[in-house]
Design an enzyme around this catalytic site. Structure first.
Site, PDB file in Angstrom:
ATOM      1  N   SER A   1       0.909  -1.131   0.071  1.00  0.00           N
ATOM      2  CA  SER A   1       0.091  -0.112   0.085  1.00  0.00           C
ATOM      3  C   SER A   1       0.769   1.223   0.104  1.00  0.00           C
ATOM      4  CB  SER A   1      -1.019   0.010   1.214  1.00  0.00           C
ATOM      5  OG  SER A   1       0.009   0.140   2.302  1.00  0.00           O
TER       6      SER A   1
ATOM      7  N   THR B   1      -2.484   2.551   3.145  1.00  0.00           N
ATOM      8  CA  THR B   1      -1.820   3.771   3.338  1.00  0.00           C
ATOM      9  C   THR B   1      -1.420   3.356   4.513  1.00  0.00           C
ATOM     10  OG1 THR B   1      -3.513   5.221   2.094  1.00  0.00           O
ATOM     11  CG2 THR B   1      -2.265   6.236   3.884  1.00  0.00           C
TER      12      THR B   1
ATOM     13  N   THR C   1       1.428   6.662   0.917  1.00  0.00           N
ATOM     14  CA  THR C   1       0.526   5.964   0.254  1.00  0.00           C
ATOM     15  C   THR C   1       0.955   5.772  -1.254  1.00  0.00           C
ATOM     16  OG1 THR C   1      -1.679   5.007  -0.055  1.00  0.00           O
ATOM     17  CG2 THR C   1      -1.087   7.276  -0.553  1.00  0.00           C
TER      18      THR C   1
ATOM     19  N   ARG D   1      -4.423  10.272 -10.632  1.00  0.00           N
ATOM     20  CA  ARG D   1      -5.306  10.346  -9.640  1.00  0.00           C
ATOM     21  C   ARG D   1      -4.450  10.699  -8.353  1.00  0.00           C
ATOM     22  NH1 ARG D   1      -5.878   7.617  -4.170  1.00  0.00           N
ATOM     23  NH2 ARG D   1      -8.170   7.707  -3.666  1.00  0.00           N
TER      24      ARG D   1
ATOM     25  N   ASP E   1      -6.158  11.297  -0.752  1.00  0.00           N
ATOM     26  CA  ASP E   1      -6.192  12.424   0.466  1.00  0.00           C
ATOM     27  C   ASP E   1      -4.895  12.518   1.003  1.00  0.00           C
ATOM     28  OD1 ASP E   1      -6.564   9.563   1.207  1.00  0.00           O
ATOM     29  OD2 ASP E   1      -7.370  10.314   3.427  1.00  0.00           O
TER      30      ASP E   1
ATOM     31  N   THR F   1      -7.109   6.744   6.806  1.00  0.00           N
ATOM     32  CA  THR F   1      -6.677   5.781   5.743  1.00  0.00           C
ATOM     33  C   THR F   1      -8.035   5.162   5.240  1.00  0.00           C
ATOM     34  OG1 THR F   1      -6.531   3.895   7.384  1.00  0.00           O
ATOM     35  CG2 THR F   1      -4.381   5.015   6.784  1.00  0.00           C
ATOM     36  N   GLY F   2      -7.902   4.645   4.027  1.00  0.00           N
ATOM     37  CA  GLY F   2      -9.358   4.116   3.485  1.00  0.00           C
ATOM     38  C   GLY F   2      -9.460   4.901   2.043  1.00  0.00           C
TER      39      GLY F   2
HETATM   40  N1  GLY Z   1      -6.279   6.845   1.099  1.00  0.00           N
HETATM   41  C1  GLY Z   1      -5.383   6.657   0.418  1.00  0.00           C
HETATM   42  C2  GLY Z   1      -6.047   7.052  -0.726  1.00  0.00           C
HETATM   43  O1  GLY Z   1      -7.238   6.822  -1.203  1.00  0.00           O
HETATM   44  O2  GLY Z   1      -5.091   7.200  -1.906  1.00  0.00           O
END
Ligand code: GLY
Length: 348
Positions: free
Chosen positions: A77, A193, A211, A221, A224, A244-245
């Site tokens: 990740s 992440t 991440t 892309r 966050d 995270t998520g």
């Molecule tokens: N939380 C990591 C992402 O969506 O890139």
């Protein structure tokens, strides 16, 4: 650790700020240092705790703590070995924030540099900017001696090839006979992440998030993690937070900023996380009128976990739902490094 961040130049810069903070006379906290991280951060919290109790700034301790995961090819990740975008290219996002100076640095969609959190630290320390992206971020990193390397491991490539072959029946790629062995969320995506928040013995705060982002994402892309207030935030008077998520949900609600502001208003850390998750849930419900896949029954279909560390050493964590890697988080304080269990917005 052999990294550009450990050079004498950086130590000198760090020492300058640490000395200024000390001179301004903040009393040592009776409770000592506390470090929290996501579930994959057990070694990270140990390393960050060792560093911050050894006198390093909390932001630097966080950046060097998450470097363990960035360097680890088994953590798919983050950093080296992270899962790539839909074209098979690993693009990394990271940020760090320093409580005492209220400053931050970030990089997004950076390629071929395995420690983006350290590059973010350099952005914070050496520029008047907060966020560098893509090729510019890489050139910036190269100028400070960060080596370029291929971040796609054989294992990550194999997973990506399997995803590419299996994603559609209407293309020319032959689907794998044995199906996909990936553990996907309800949208068929993988998020991963590491976040780390650090409280120093003198009460100063710092944090970092890094991440490889959403697996198989559209090239370019940005999630966050490198966005201040979303994947991380800290205010030296209040506390530090991270996420995270599903990054898109974190961005839309500005969750880390919201968690810190709720703690400023008096919430316990876990309450603050749950408050922000209720906002996320409400926004997902509204969005689901146009994106039905975001909603499952009475709740969001995706996972998001929030982490909060208050200036007095209290900490908490909460997840939307009990996914594979959610809810459990890592902590290190005077009692040592361990996993603890956070709260759930939707326990059943
Ligand atoms: N939380 C990591 C992402 O969506 O890139």
């Amino acid at each position: 650790m052999n990294s550009p961040l450990s050079r004498r130049q950086m130590l000198a810069a760090s020492a300058g700020i640490a000395t200024a903070a000390t001179l301004h006379g903040r009393a040592a906290r009776a409770g000592g240092a506390v470090v929290i991280s996501s579930k994959n951060g057990l070694r990270c919290v140990q390393e960050a705790y060792r560093r911050v109790t050894g006198g390093e700034r909390p932001v630097r301790a966080a950046v060097m703590g998450v470097a363990i995961n960035e360097d680890d090819p088994e953590d798919m990740s983050v950093g080296y070995g992270g899962l790539p975008n839909e074209e098979g290219v690993v693009q990394l996002d990271a940020a760090c924030m320093d409580g005492p100076s209220a400053n931050a640095g970030a990089v997004a969609a950076i390629e071929n540099i395995k420690n983006p959190a350290q590059v973010a630290f350099f952005v914070m320390e050496h520029t008047d900017h907060v966020l560098l992206v893509g090729e510019g971020a890489k050139r910036f990193a190269r100028s400070y001696g960060f080596p370029e390397q291929d971040l796609l491991t054989d294992k990550a490539r194999a997973i990506w090839l399997r995803w590419r072959a299996a994603r559609s029946r209407n293309d020319d790629w032959l689907s794998p006979a044995d199906g996909s062995d990936l553990e996907l969320d309800a949208q068929g995506r993988l998020y991963g992440t590491i976040h780390c928040s650090v409280l120093a013995p003198n009460g100063d705060l710092g944090c970092a998030t890094t991440t490889s982002g959403l697996s198989f994402k559209i090239p370019g892309r940005v999630g966050d993690s490198p966005l201040i207030g979303c994947g991380l935030y800290c205010d030296n008077d209040v506390g530090s937070a991270g996420a995270t998520g599903r990054g898109e949900a974190s961005i839309l609600s500005g969750v880390s900023w919201l968690v810190v502001e709720r703690m400023r208003a008096g919430d316990e850390p876990t309450q603050a996380c749950l408050h922000a998750l209720r906002r996320v849930s409400e926004y997902a419900r509204r969005q689901s009128r146009w994106q039905p896949a975001l909603w499952a029954g009475d709740r969001p279909s995706f996972d998001l976990t929030l982490y909060a560390l208050r200036k007095d050493g209290q900490f908490g964590c909460a997840s939307l739902r009990a996914g594979k890697d959610e809810r459990v988080f890592a902590v290190c304080d005077a009692q040592g490094a361990r996993h603890e269990t956070g709260a759930l917005l939707y326990p059943n």
